[in-house]
Design an enzyme around this catalytic site. Structure first.
Site, short mmCIF file in Angstrom:
data_model
loop_
_atom_site.label_atom_id
_atom_site.label_comp_id
_atom_site.label_asym_id
_atom_site.label_seq_id
_atom_site.Cartn_x
_atom_site.Cartn_y
_atom_site.Cartn_z
N THR A 89 0.83 -1.21 0.00
CA THR A 89 0.00 0.00 0.00
C THR A 89 0.86 1.26 0.00
N GLY B 1 3.07 -3.27 8.33
CA GLY B 1 3.32 -3.59 9.73
C GLY B 1 4.80 -3.90 9.97
N GLU C 179 -6.04 -5.89 4.12
CA GLU C 179 -6.20 -7.02 3.19
C GLU C 179 -7.39 -6.82 2.26
C1 LIG Z 1 -2.69 -29.70 13.21
C2 LIG Z 1 -3.49 -28.60 12.65
C3 LIG Z 1 -2.64 -27.66 11.91
C4 LIG Z 1 -3.32 -26.37 11.72
C5 LIG Z 1 -2.32 -25.31 11.82
C6 LIG Z 1 -2.92 -23.98 11.69
C7 LIG Z 1 -2.78 -23.26 12.94
C8 LIG Z 1 -2.76 -21.87 12.64
C9 LIG Z 1 -4.09 -21.30 12.89
C10 LIG Z 1 -4.43 -20.34 11.77
C11 LIG Z 1 -5.00 -19.14 12.26
C12 LIG Z 1 -4.02 -18.05 12.08
C13 LIG Z 1 -4.63 -16.76 12.34
C14 LIG Z 1 -3.57 -15.76 12.21
C15 LIG Z 1 -4.10 -14.44 12.36
C16 LIG Z 1 -4.26 -13.81 11.03
C17 LIG Z 1 -4.68 -12.42 11.21
C18 LIG Z 1 -4.22 -11.68 10.06
C19 LIG Z 1 -3.45 -10.48 10.45
C20 LIG Z 1 -2.84 -9.98 9.20
C21 LIG Z 1 -2.32 -8.63 9.30
C22 LIG Z 1 -2.46 -8.09 7.94
C23 LIG Z 1 -1.90 -6.74 7.82
C24 LIG Z 1 -2.36 -6.12 6.57
C25 LIG Z 1 -1.77 -6.29 5.39
C26 LIG Z 1 -2.31 -5.64 4.17
O1 LIG Z 1 -3.28 -4.95 4.16
S1 LIG Z 1 -1.44 -5.94 2.73
C27 LIG Z 1 -2.25 -5.00 1.49
C28 LIG Z 1 -3.55 -5.59 1.10
N1 LIG Z 1 -4.12 -4.90 -0.01
C29 LIG Z 1 -5.20 -5.26 -0.61
O2 LIG Z 1 -5.83 -6.22 -0.21
C30 LIG Z 1 -5.58 -4.49 -1.81
C31 LIG Z 1 -6.97 -4.77 -2.27
N2 LIG Z 1 -7.06 -4.70 -3.72
C32 LIG Z 1 -7.00 -5.81 -4.51
O3 LIG Z 1 -6.80 -6.91 -4.03
C33 LIG Z 1 -7.20 -5.65 -5.98
O4 LIG Z 1 -6.60 -4.58 -6.52
C34 LIG Z 1 -8.68 -5.70 -6.39
C35 LIG Z 1 -9.09 -7.16 -6.18
C36 LIG Z 1 -9.56 -4.82 -5.53
C37 LIG Z 1 -8.92 -5.27 -7.84
O5 LIG Z 1 -7.89 -5.68 -8.67
P1 LIG Z 1 -7.78 -5.29 -10.23
O6 LIG Z 1 -8.38 -3.97 -10.42
O7 LIG Z 1 -6.42 -5.51 -10.69
O8 LIG Z 1 -8.61 -6.40 -10.80
P2 LIG Z 1 -10.06 -6.49 -11.40
O9 LIG Z 1 -11.08 -6.08 -10.42
O10 LIG Z 1 -10.08 -5.83 -12.73
O11 LIG Z 1 -10.09 -8.03 -11.56
C38 LIG Z 1 -9.26 -8.68 -12.43
C39 LIG Z 1 -9.49 -10.15 -12.29
O12 LIG Z 1 -8.63 -10.67 -11.30
C40 LIG Z 1 -9.37 -11.30 -10.29
N3 LIG Z 1 -8.65 -11.15 -9.02
C41 LIG Z 1 -8.43 -10.05 -8.32
N4 LIG Z 1 -7.70 -10.32 -7.23
C42 LIG Z 1 -7.44 -11.64 -7.27
C43 LIG Z 1 -6.74 -12.52 -6.41
N5 LIG Z 1 -6.17 -12.09 -5.26
N6 LIG Z 1 -6.66 -13.81 -6.75
C44 LIG Z 1 -7.25 -14.26 -7.87
N7 LIG Z 1 -7.95 -13.47 -8.72
C45 LIG Z 1 -8.04 -12.18 -8.41
C46 LIG Z 1 -10.71 -10.61 -10.32
O13 LIG Z 1 -11.70 -11.34 -9.71
C47 LIG Z 1 -10.88 -10.47 -11.81
O14 LIG Z 1 -11.26 -11.70 -12.36
P3 LIG Z 1 -12.13 -11.74 -13.70
O15 LIG Z 1 -11.51 -10.80 -14.68
O16 LIG Z 1 -12.10 -13.16 -14.11
O17 LIG Z 1 -13.47 -11.28 -13.28
C1 LIG Z 2 -3.95 -1.69 10.57
C2 LIG Z 2 -3.58 -1.74 9.13
C3 LIG Z 2 -2.52 -2.52 8.73
C4 LIG Z 2 -2.11 -2.53 7.40
N1 LIG Z 2 -1.03 -3.26 7.05
C5 LIG Z 2 -0.60 -3.22 5.78
C6 LIG Z 2 0.58 -3.93 5.39
O1 LIG Z 2 1.20 -4.61 6.22
N2 LIG Z 2 1.00 -3.84 4.13
C7 LIG Z 2 0.34 -3.10 3.20
O2 LIG Z 2 0.78 -3.06 2.06
N3 LIG Z 2 -0.79 -2.45 3.52
C8 LIG Z 2 -1.27 -2.49 4.78
N4 LIG Z 2 -2.42 -1.82 5.13
C9 LIG Z 2 -3.13 -1.03 4.11
C10 LIG Z 2 -4.47 -1.62 3.70
O3 LIG Z 2 -4.31 -2.78 2.93
C11 LIG Z 2 -5.26 -0.57 2.94
O4 LIG Z 2 -5.55 0.47 3.84
C12 LIG Z 2 -6.52 -1.13 2.34
O5 LIG Z 2 -6.25 -2.02 1.30
C13 LIG Z 2 -7.46 -0.03 1.82
O6 LIG Z 2 -6.81 0.82 0.95
P1 LIG Z 2 -6.85 2.42 1.13
O7 LIG Z 2 -6.41 2.71 2.51
O8 LIG Z 2 -6.11 3.00 0.01
O9 LIG Z 2 -8.37 2.81 1.05
P2 LIG Z 2 -9.14 3.39 -0.22
O10 LIG Z 2 -8.93 2.48 -1.37
O11 LIG Z 2 -8.79 4.82 -0.42
O12 LIG Z 2 -10.62 3.25 0.25
C14 LIG Z 2 -11.38 4.31 0.86
C15 LIG Z 2 -12.86 3.97 0.74
O13 LIG Z 2 -13.23 3.98 -0.62
C16 LIG Z 2 -13.91 2.80 -0.98
N5 LIG Z 2 -13.49 2.37 -2.33
C17 LIG Z 2 -12.25 2.34 -2.84
N6 LIG Z 2 -12.26 1.84 -4.08
C18 LIG Z 2 -13.53 1.53 -4.37
C19 LIG Z 2 -14.17 0.94 -5.50
N7 LIG Z 2 -13.50 0.56 -6.58
N8 LIG Z 2 -15.51 0.76 -5.44
C20 LIG Z 2 -16.20 1.14 -4.35
N9 LIG Z 2 -15.65 1.68 -3.25
C21 LIG Z 2 -14.33 1.88 -3.25
C22 LIG Z 2 -13.47 1.76 0.04
O14 LIG Z 2 -14.50 0.80 0.22
C23 LIG Z 2 -13.20 2.59 1.28
O15 LIG Z 2 -14.34 2.65 2.09
C24 LIG Z 2 -2.84 -1.78 6.44
C25 LIG Z 2 -3.92 -1.02 6.84
C26 LIG Z 2 -4.30 -0.99 8.17
C27 LIG Z 2 -5.47 -0.15 8.58
#
Ligand SMILES: CCCCCCCCCCCCCCCCCCCCCCC/C=C/C(=O)SCCNC(=O)CCNC(=O)[C@H](O)C(C)(C)COP(=O)(O)OP(=O)(O)OC[C@H]1O[C@@H](n2cnc3c(N)ncnc32)[C@H](O)[C@@H]1OP(=O)(O)O
Ligand SMILES: Cc1cc2nc3c(=O)[nH]c(=O)nc-3n(C[C@H](O)[C@H](O)[C@H](O)COP(=O)(O)OP(=O)(O)OC[C@H]3O[C@@H](n4cnc5c(N)ncnc54)[C@H](O)[C@@H]3O)c2cc1C
Length: 665
Positions: free
Chosen positions: A148, A187, A432
């Site tokens: 991000t 993070g 996420e």
């Molecule tokens: C013995 C037993 C053993 C068991 C052992 C287990 C024990 C363990 C127990 C387990 C429990 C563990 C618990 C742990 C605790 C976990 C807690 C978690 C804490 C984590 C901390 C996280 C910190 C945060 C990190 C972050 O935030 S990282 C940044 C994250 N960012 C995002 O998520 C960004 C969001 N945006 C997107 O993902 C994409 O841009 C979008 C999906 C919104 C759009 O993408 P784009 O515009 O490029 O694509 P389109 O909309 O045009 O779609 C294109 C096509 O692609 C498909 N698509 C999109 N994404 C994906 C994907 N990820 N994978 C596959 N396909 C994908 C779309 O659907 C489209 O498809 P189509 O064209 O066919 O329709």
């Molecule tokens: C505690 C925390 C930990 C994080 N850790 C990590 C990390 O380790 N690594 C990392 O890379 N990132 C991390 N992030 C970032 C996180 O993944 C992003 O904040 C998240 O993906 C949302 O993106 P943004 O902040 O740009 O929000 P924006 O995309 O600006 O979204 C703002 C608002 O607009 C809306 N919106 C945006 N796009 C659309 C759309 N196409 N259609 C409709 N509505 C829309 C959303 O729903 C949202 O309500 C973390 C965030 C937090 C809060």
């Protein structure tokens, strides 16, 4: 944090515990995935509990810097202990060790094992794995996942950081060209990590090939000083997550070797030629699919903690008009509306718990194929992990907040442990993938499923109920409202909503609207379809798990709880489709009966989660139910109580009372 000394157990809780109609211990085994796991978890809990190194005063009384420092120490100590105990290779054991050792401190090295290591596993070539994975697994390097940016989180393709290949030096130049391209949020990035997987736009031979991943060293391995061209730091205080240094990162033409591009799916050759090995570009997003599936179980765990606290408290808290003169005041749990508030949270918790297990199994079934480039089941896995992540964290946050409110004023005190649980779960609605955006991904997939069904194509198992024509509404009047019948109704609801939205979408397409515009036009409705689809998945997983319980008493209580979950969904979703007034009234009556039936098992159902006091960190949710004495003890620890007269009195209040101006002070 010190474990509260277990005092004489409050008789009101003893009384409630005696009402259980099923063997609680056996349900614990089911939740843990077997007796073996329960025993192992308890052994680990005992190890940590006996270790004085993990004890400290409540972190809520510490400054942010103190909290961060303590969390770093504990997180690293956990790693040392896991190594000494030879548990590093056991994910189940090491997961529980971390949880019990750091129950309320989000780990500054959490991203290392949740995202950095999984990304190396999923995105490295075999040779790169050899080079980095073992070092990462041994914690010789500590990494984060830097995707991000200030300007872009959701719209990944809009990321601005560039990785430009320079064939003369066979290096990539990583650069943040604008303020909005500065990485923001990762993070552990601020102070803790020395490496990061950086997501950047790959440029080579004058062409941009979209987002790819690069391993970038940020800090010197011995001095921990940031390397030339690397500017990073902490982003400041947040709503929660005080123990973790979410950070920023600006890269000023930082050079890394060509081999530091993660090359499992694509490669840049020494001369700069770009080669894509696997056609599906979305494989780059694999770590997010994995973490989203984990978030569902994390949400269930958050509710389990909050519900244990709130249900125990509801058994010992008396408030209200006695039913007869001389009778004690009623307990909170005696109020039907309170039973409804808490038991629906418990039902959501069990549903999400079982659904997260099914989802995790799906992920681990599909992943080996995906790694080999066979991506047939990837769309289903992506749609489910995105949708369930949204539904799970939305429900998680809502249920924890409901439990908090169920505890009245004490729920607002940090002493209850509830604000912290809420602040830990709430950001999962954003990270996420923001929840609405995730639901739209699921909705997009569902729209495409209707289209495939129309073409007579086969759909993935969880989508198989989707048809291109409506089916008759299951009748809720007449016979008993069984879980199967209710689940059938939810299946029908999901399909009906989807066909309605798909019909609208098609009419926009027939009017020659572009696909993307038609999608936007139905997007609001589509998020509801996605929720309905995910709730159906949760309900199915819940019912399957209830039926699978061998002990008939456990099967019975889980089926009743599942019916409460399903009925509540039918009632709250009645406005999405047509449900007659009489059907609605029947469902409401059935909910009332279930509350009476389940109330004696309320404590047993939460105590099956087997959460020790050390884990709950709650004055009002203690096992012994001795709430009031413990609350007083907690307040005494407040630093404001260190002296009878606070220094602010001498500095300001005395002057104020004497009529002196405070402006000059
Ligand atoms: C013995 C037993 C053993 C068991 C052992 C287990 C024990 C363990 C127990 C387990 C429990 C563990 C618990 C742990 C605790 C976990 C807690 C978690 C804490 C984590 C901390 C996280 C910190 C945060 C990190 C972050 O935030 S990282 C940044 C994250 N960012 C995002 O998520 C960004 C969001 N945006 C997107 O993902 C994409 O841009 C979008 C999906 C919104 C759009 O993408 P784009 O515009 O490029 O694509 P389109 O909309 O045009 O779609 C294109 C096509 O692609 C498909 N698509 C999109 N994404 C994906 C994907 N990820 N994978 C596959 N396909 C994908 C779309 O659907 C489209 O498809 P189509 O064209 O066919 O329709
Ligand atoms: C505690 C925390 C930990 C994080 N850790 C990590 C990390 O380790 N690594 C990392 O890379 N990132 C991390 N992030 C970032 C996180 O993944 C992003 O904040 C998240 O993906 C949302 O993106 P943004 O902040 O740009 O929000 P924006 O995309 O600006 O979204 C703002 C608002 O607009 C809306 N919106 C945006 N796009 C659309 C759309 N196409 N259609 C409709 N509505 C829309 C959303 O729903 C949202 O309500 C973390 C965030 C937090 C809060």
């Amino acid at each position: 944090m010190t474990n509260p000394v277990v005092q004489k157990v409050n008789p009101m809780l003893t009384e409630e515990r005696a009402k259980a109609s099923f063997p609680v211990e056996e349900l614990t085994y089911i939740l843990d995935g077997g007796k073996f796991n329960t025993e192992k978890r308890r052994e680990i809990e005992e190890l940590v509990t006996k270790d004085p190194n993990f004890e400290h005063p409540p972190i809520q009384f510490m400054t942010r810097e103190q909290q961060y420092s303590l969390a770093v120490k504990k997180a690293l100590l956990v790693q040392q202990r896991l190594k000494e105990l030879d548990m590093l290779d056991d994910p189940y054991a090491s997961y529980f060790f971390r949880r019990i050792a750091m129950p309320r401190e989000v780990s500054p090295i959490g991203l290392h094992w949740v995202m950095f290591v999984p990304t190396l596993m999923g995105q490295c070539s075999d040779e790169q794995r050899e080079r980095w994975l073992q070092r990462a697994l041994n914690y010789e390097i500590i990494g984060t996942y830097a995707q991000t940016e200030m300007g872009h989180g959701t719209f990944l393709r809009g990321i601005e950081t560039t990785a430009t290949y320079d064939p003369s030096s066979q290096q990539f130049v990583l650069h943040s060209p604008t303020t909005t391209s500065i990485k923001w949020w990762p993070g552990g990035l601020g102070k803790t990590c020395n490496y990061a997987v950086v997501v950047a736009q790959l440029h080579t031979q004058g062409r941009c090939h979209g987002v790819h991943m690069f391993l970038v060293q940020l800090r010197d391995e011995s001095t921990h000083r940031s390397l030339p061209g690397v500017v990073c730091g902490d982003i400041g205080p947040k709503m929660g997550y005080h123990t973790i240094d979410n950070g920023f990162l600006q890269l000023n033409s930082v050079r890394i070797p060509r081999e530091n591009m993660l090359m499992r799916n694509a490669e840049v050759q020494p001369d700069g030629t770009y080669i894509r090995r696997v056609s599906n570009e979305k494989l780059t997003y694999g770590t997010m699919v994995f973490v989203r599936s984990l978030i569902v179980s994390d949400a269930a765990r958050g509710i389990s903690e909050a519900a244990t606290i709130a249900v125990r408290y509801a058994c010992v808290r008396r408030q209200g008009e006695p039913s007869s003169p001389g009778a004690p005041e009623p307990r909170l749990l005696d109020y039907p509306v309170h039973q409804y508030r808490l038991l629906t949270c418990v039902a959501n918790c069990y549903g999400l718990w079982f659904a997260s297990e099914v989802l995790r199994d799906l992920y681990f079934t599909v992943q080996p194929d995906v790694l080999e480039g066979r991506t047939e089941r990837l769309p289903e896995t992506h749609a489910l992990s995105a949708g369930l992540k949204a539904v799970g964290s939305n429900r998680g946050a809502a249920c924890v907040e409901e439990c908090r409110r169920c505890c009245g004023g004490f729920g607002f005190s940090e002493a209850s442990g509830l604000p912290k649980i809420y602040n830990d779960i709430n950001p999962a609605c954003t990270y996420e993938g923001e929840n609405t955006v995730m639901l739209l991904q699921t909705g997009r997939h569902l729209l495409k499923c209707v289209e495939r069904a129309r073409r007579g194509e086969q759909l993935a198992p969880s989508d198989a109920y989707i048809r291109s024509r409506p089916t008759p509404q299951p009748k809720l009047a007449g016979g008993p409202l069984t879980a199967d019948l209710l689940l059938g109704w939810l299946r029908w609801r999901s399909l009906s909503m989807l066909l309605e939205v798909s019909g609208r979408f098609n009419s926009f397409i027939e009017q020659r609207q572009a696909w993307a515009d038609a999608f936007q036009a139905v997007s609001r409705r589509l998020t509801r379809c996605a929720e309905a689809h995910c709730i159906l998945y949760v309900g199915q997983a819940f019912l399957d798990s209830a039926k699978a319980a061998e002990n008939p008493k456990i099967c019975g209580v889980l089926t009743s709880l599942c019916r409460l979950f399903l009925l509540n969904e039918v009632v709250s979703g009645a406005g999405d489709v047509q449900l007659s007034r009489s059907d609605l009234a029947r469902c409401q009556d059935a909910i009332d009966s279930l509350l009476t039936e389940l109330r004696p098992n309320a404590v047993a159902l939460v105590e099956a989660f087997d959460l020790p006091d050390r884990m709950l960190c709650s004055v009002i949710g203690r096992y012994d139910g001795q709430v009031y004495e413990a609350m007083l003890q907690w307040a005494r620890q407040s630093p404001l109580n260190a002296t009878d007269v606070h220094e602010s009195y001498e500095l300001y209040t005395r002057q104020f009372l004497a009529g002196r101006s405070l402006a000059k002070l």
